[in-house]
Each structure stands twice: as structure tokens, then as C-alpha cells.
Enzyme design. Structure first.
Site, PDB file in Angstrom:
ATOM      1  CB  ALA A   1       7.320  -5.668  29.482  1.00  0.00           C
TER       2      ALA A   1
ATOM      3  CD  GLU B   1       7.315  -9.351  32.134  1.00  0.00           C
ATOM      4  OE1 GLU B   1       5.867  -9.687  32.047  1.00  0.00           O
ATOM      5  OE2 GLU B   1       7.714 -10.640  32.790  1.00  0.00           O
ATOM      6  CB  SER B   2       8.533  -6.222  28.845  1.00  0.00           C
ATOM      7  OG  SER B   2       8.532  -5.528  27.328  1.00  0.00           O
ATOM      8  CE1 TYR B   3      11.502   1.492  26.617  1.00  0.00           C
ATOM      9  CE2 TYR B   3      11.233   2.790  29.055  1.00  0.00           C
ATOM     10  CZ  TYR B   3      11.693   2.845  26.902  1.00  0.00           C
ATOM     11  OH  TYR B   3      12.532   3.873  26.947  1.00  0.00           O
TER      12      TYR B   3
END
Length: 596
Positions: A586, A153-155
Site C-alpha cells: 500500500a 492492501e492498505s489504502y
């Protein structure tokens, strides 16, 4: 370790990322501790809890994830309580998959660098991860032919496409006697994938969610800064993973919410935080996980390399300072090629996240062209429909699918969807893997798509799951105490009830295992199990202490199976493990962790 899926989950966040590469140093499932001269990474593997004994072949998947906050706060088999005891996570992803958690890039989590050798660009990061996998498979050759799914998730929205692309290129250059790695799919939650669409989405999302008044001075300042951001993006061209002028847009939005000593939480706009953090103190479990992972006995139990001199931390300043990716193109430019190679990809979003919000994800899909069409276009001016999800009478979200890409929006969920809804996220995973509960046993969940039931799934309901096992134990305990209150003959009643109920459980579960067959299902019939946001934001009461309830491994299950078939188990065949761990959020805006 046999299983149906081995999943590699990758984590990263707004302050750093977690994923391992370069040197394999320590593996918790092996007793020996490795020693290396240069950098060292750390990995943690959790084997699945269910295996059909009558299968004559191995259909195994590896699920790779970026590391320990995902393991202990999101998708792993355990969650932490305030007193540092562990409880089962009803919705963990290890029921039909082996989970491999990797601290990456080097310097995050339990991994470390001995010099200033932090990774600086996304291409080398992916190449180093491939090096890690090569060394991993040298140590664990039994996994090399398994199906691989990469999630984060995220980055991780940057990491995962780069890693998948690097694996594809590695497979293309294989020698005749080399083994191709079977990457079967990618899952990215609230991903930082296309900076252009994500930066532009901050203001529309803030207006829609009531974070910012469109007529306020703060809105005018943010709109002005957005114009500067767009100009800078044109200047940098295709290179623009991180743009300072655009980061300032989010900062101005957050500044307007700093009132009365509070600030809105950028990872969940329904919540507030201190004005110096604006969400960086969230989720509430992070301080608990940090203190737990710094305990000497936990560090020793996890087999951490003794050369690691600093304690576990979620975000690594050294990694964040160095991984600027100034010469890397945003990963959105890699997605079309992966989709055109036939690689299934799921992009999912919690709808209350600001920093990597669903509007940005929806816009990047709408603007992306792959397989001779743009967005979810099926034919000229005909678009793939959005299907409503309903779970147990409540709206759960929507999904949309076309040409190998699936988009899932979770209602009332944050940046860390599995933290809020572990069972719903697990149900999404099962759909993606093609798990059909009717061929396994267990009670199907009441999950409907546009009012119609799809292929049945169930989270933790088949007889061999840890959840089902705990329910049986709870029944035994309750029945025993009721008998005690009636007669006072505790010992006799406990033994009698335990023997009868456990015997029935074994008989029932083994009958259901006969003739097991896994049937793939079309992934666009995905559904979600329910678990309210409050379930894991509160104290999570009423769960059993896992430290006093060891989980049986495959040897024990096979013993029970043999007993059910009429053979006598041999002494000493029962083995127990007290595995502890799992994550993802993330980090420093990077992979299952906080964003960017």
C-alpha cells in the site's frame, strides 16, 4: 491467453497509490506502444501457468492488483535478487489466475499526468478506473466475460470497495447489448477501510505488542491526542478518510520509540528503522526494485511510454498531495451494500502491522451491520466461531466467516502478508477461488482447520506449475553431475538422464490432465502453506536463475500434450516467454503497498 482466473490486483501505500485509469497507454503483453494526448496509465498482465486442455469451456478469472511492488515483492511470479537476476516466487498468484497489475491513481508507478490533473476524490477515482477497464476490454475482448477478483492492501481498502461499487452501478445502467462485468469477489489485506476503528486501535495494539508502556508519558500524550481525534471525527461526521488530528496519535506513538538512533517499524513492529523513516525504508527489497525498474533495458522491455520522463518510484508526492478525499465517505460505508448484493469479501491481516492493524479490522467488522445482523452474529447472541489454522504442524492463523464476509488473521505477518508468506497467501487465494488440488494432480498440503483437514490445496505442486518444472530440472542437473563424477562421460549421461526424466515428467503430467474437472469448495476451509518470515528477508538462497530457464507457454504445453497422445508435434510449435515482473504494497497509505 486462457486461464482459470484473471485477478486484478490493486496497490497503493501511505505515500501514494498505484492503479491505472483514464487512458490506456501501454500494455506489456502487446508489442505496440500507444500514444495519448493527456494522462497515461500503465498496466502489466501475467497469464496463468496452468490450463486444462480437455476443458470445453472457459472459466476465466481476472485478478486486478495495484502494481509493481506487489508484482516483484509479493504476488507475482518472480522475485529480484541482489544482482538483478530473477528467481521464481514459489507462491505466486498466477498459477490459476491471470494477474493484471495497474498503476493507479494516475501519477503513480509508470503512469503519469501531463497537467495537474491528479485525482482528488475516491468517487472520480473509481469512475476513471471503470473507464480504464472499458478501454482494456476493447483491446482485450477475450477477457471481458471472465470472472473478476479485485485485491489489494492498505489504502486499497478505500479503492477496492469504491471500484466494486462503481462496477455494480455501471452494470445496472448497461444497454441491452452491453456486457456485464463479472466481479466475483474482493480481497483486502491490512486495509485502511474504517478510519474511526483504525485510529482508535493504535493505542490498544501498541500496549498489546509492547510498543508503548501504558504508564509512560508518551502514552499519556497519545491518549490526550486520541481524545482530540475523536472530537474531530464527530465534527466531520461521515466524511473522515484522513484526519490530521488522528494522524498525530500514530506520530506520538512512533516518537516514543525513537531511541539510540532507531525507530520501530510501523509496518512490522518486530523490526526497527531509522528515526526519520519508522518503516518507510521497508521492505528491504524496495531499493532493489526501484533501481531495477529504472534500468533503461527494463523500461524498454516493459514497453513504457516514452512520454514518461521520470523514473519509477513507489510513492508519488503529487498523488499524495492531491488525493485528500475530503468529500468522500470512508469505504466501510460501502461494504454492507456489496455484501448484501452477494459479493464475497475477504479481509485479511498480518498481526504485526501497526498502521493498519488487525484490531482495527476486527472492530470494524464487529460494529458493521449487513444482512440484518451485526458483525459475525449468526443469530441473537450466537457468533460465528473462530477456527484455528495449522499448517505442517505450525499455527498459521485463524479465520472467521459469516454472511459473505471472511476474516483471516495471519500469525507473525507484517503489513505485506504475501511478502512474508507468499505460499500461505496463495493458498488463501486458491480457497477463495475454489481450487481443489485433487482434481488437478499434485501433492496436497498438510493444512488443518481446528485439527481437521479441509479440502486439499497445494501451492506449486501440480505437474504443470513452474515450481514442479524447476524441481524436475534440478533433478536432471543433480543426476547429470553425479554421473559425471562417476564416469566423466558428461554429455552422454546428461542427454540420457534428461531424456528419460523429462519423458517421464511429460507422461505423468499428461496422464494427470486427462479428465480434469474443477470443483468449487466452500471458502471457509482455507489453509496456508508455510514460508518463514526469514525466507524473503534474507538473501533467498538456493533458487534458480529464471533468466536462464524460460517458461513454456500454452502452445508448448499443447505440443507436449499432443505428443503424449501419440501425435507428432510440428516444428516451431514451442514458444517461450521470459516475462518479468509482478507486486503490491500500500503506497502513501493506499492499495497493495504501504498504507494511507
Amino acid at each position: 491467453m486462457l486461464g482459470l482466473a484473471t485477478t486484478v490486483t490493486l496497490e497503493s501505500s501511505g505515500c501514494s497509490s498505484k492503479m491505472c485509469f483514464r487512458l490506456l497507454c501501454s500494455v506489456s503483453s502487446r508489442p505496440a506502444r500507444g500514444t495519448f494526448v493527456e494522462d497515461a496509465c500503465w498496466v502489466y498482465i501475467i497469464s496463468h501457468t496452468f490450463f486444462p486442455f480437455n476443458m470445453t469451456w472457459r472459466v476465466v478469472n481476472i485478478f486486478i492488483s495495484l502494481s509493481m511492488d506487489g508484482a516483484l515483492m509479493e504476488i507475482g511470479p518472480y522475485r529480484l535478487q541482489d544482482d538483478h537476476t530473477l528467481i521464481y516466487n514459489n507462491g505466486s498468484w498466477d498459477e490459476f489466475a491471470n494477474l493484471l497489475f495497474v498503476d493507479q491513481p494516475v501519477g503513480t508507478g509508470f503512469s503519469y499526468v501531463s497537467t495537474d490533473s491528479y485525482v482528488r476524490e475516491l468517487g472520480p477515482m473509481a469512475d476513471q478506473f471503470v473507464t480504464f477497464l472499458e478501454r482494456w476490454f476493447n483491446v482485450f475482448p477475450e477477457y471481458e466475460r471472465d470472472d473478476i477478483y479485485i485485491a489489494g492492501e492498505s489504502y486499497a481498502g478505500q479503492y477496492i470497495p469504491y471500484i466494486a461499487d462503481a462496477i455494480v452501478r455501471r452494470n445496472e445502467k448497461l444497454s441491452a447489448n452491453g456486457t456485464s462485468w463479472n466481479v466475483q469477489g474482493l480481497l483486502i489485506g491490512n486495509g485502511w477501510i474504517s478510519p474511526l476503528e483504525q485510529y482508535r486501535s493504535y493505542l490498544p495494539f501498541s500496549y498489546k505488542e509492547g510498543v508503548l508502556d501504558k504508564n509512560s508519558d508518551g502514552a499519556k500524550a497519545a491518549e490526550s491526542q486520541l481524545s482530540k481525534c475523536m472530537s474531530k471525527l464527530k465534527e466531520v461526521g461521515k466524511f473522515g478518510v484522513h484526519v490530521d488530528e488522528c494522524e498525530r496519535v500514530l506520530e506520538l506513538i512512533l516518537d516514543t520509540t525513537k531511541v539510540d538512533g532507531k525507530c520501530i517499524n510501523m509496518y512490522d513492529v518486530r523490526l526497527e528503522d531509522t528515526p526519520d523513516a519508522c518503516g518507510m525504508n521497508w521492505p528491504p527489497d524496495i531499493s532493489l526494485v526501484t533501481s531495477y525498474l529504472r534500468r533503461p533495458d527494463v523500461v524498454k522491455a516493459l514497453n513504457i511510454n516514452e512520454d514518461k520522463t521520470t523514473g519509477w518510484r513507489e510513492c508519488s508526492p503529487g498523488v499524495g498531495r492531491n488525493l485528500q478525499a475530503t468529500e468522500s465517505v470512508p469505504s466501510v460505508q460501502l461494504l454492507p451494500g456489496l455484501l448484501e448484493r452477494g459479493m464475497p469479501i475477504v479481509l485479511f491481516s498480518g498481526d504485526k502491522d501497526l498502521i493498519c492493524n488487525h484490531i482495527g479490522t476486527e472492530d470494524l467488522i464487529h460494529n458493521m451491520t449487513w444482512l440484518n445482523a451485526t458483525g459475525f452474529e449468526l443469530s441473537p447472541d450466537v457468533w460465528a466461531p473462530r477456527h484455528n489454522w495449522e499448517f505442517e504442524g505450525s499455527a498459521a492463523g485463524i479465520y472467521q466467516q459469516a454472511r459473505n464476509l471472511t476474516y483471516v488473521k495471519f500469525y507473525n505477518a507484517s503489513h505485506m502478508v504475501p511478502f512474508d508468506f507468499p505460499r500461505r497467501s496463495r493458498d488463501m487465494l486458491d480457497r477463495f477461488l475454489g481450487i481443489d488440488i485433487t482434481s488437478i494432480g499434485g501433492d496436497p498440503a498438510d493444512s488443518r482447520i481446528d485439527g481437521l483437514k479441509g479440502a486439499p490445496t497445494s501451492v506449486g505442486a501440480h505437474p504443470n506449475s513452474t515450481t514442479a518444472e524447476e524441481k524436475e530440472k534440478e533433478k536432471i542437473k543433480i543426476a547429470a553431475w553425479e554421473a559425471y563424477y562417476k564416469s566423466g562421460e558428461v554429455a552422454l549421461v546428461v542427454v540420457a538422464i534428461a531424456a528419460s526424466l523429462w519423458g517421464f515428467f511429460i507422461w505423468r503430467s499428461k496422464r494427470r490432465e486427462k479428465g480434469l474437472e474443477y470443483k468449487g469448495i466452500y471458502p471457509n476451509l482455507e489453509s496456508f502453506s508455510s514460508a518463514s518470515l526469514a525466507t524473503f528477508r534474507g538473501k533467498r538462497r538456493g533458487r534458480m536463475d529464471v533468466e536462464s530457464a524460460p517458461r513454456p507457454d500454452e502452445a508448448e504445453l499443447e505440443t507436449l500434450y499432443n505428443a503424449a497422445e501419440g501425435s507428432d508435434p510440428q516444428d516451431g510449435e514451442e514458444n517461450f516467454s521470459d516475462g518479468k515482473g509482478d507486486n503490491e504494497k500500500a503506497q502513501s497509505h493506499a492499495g497493495m503497498g504501504k498504507s494511507r
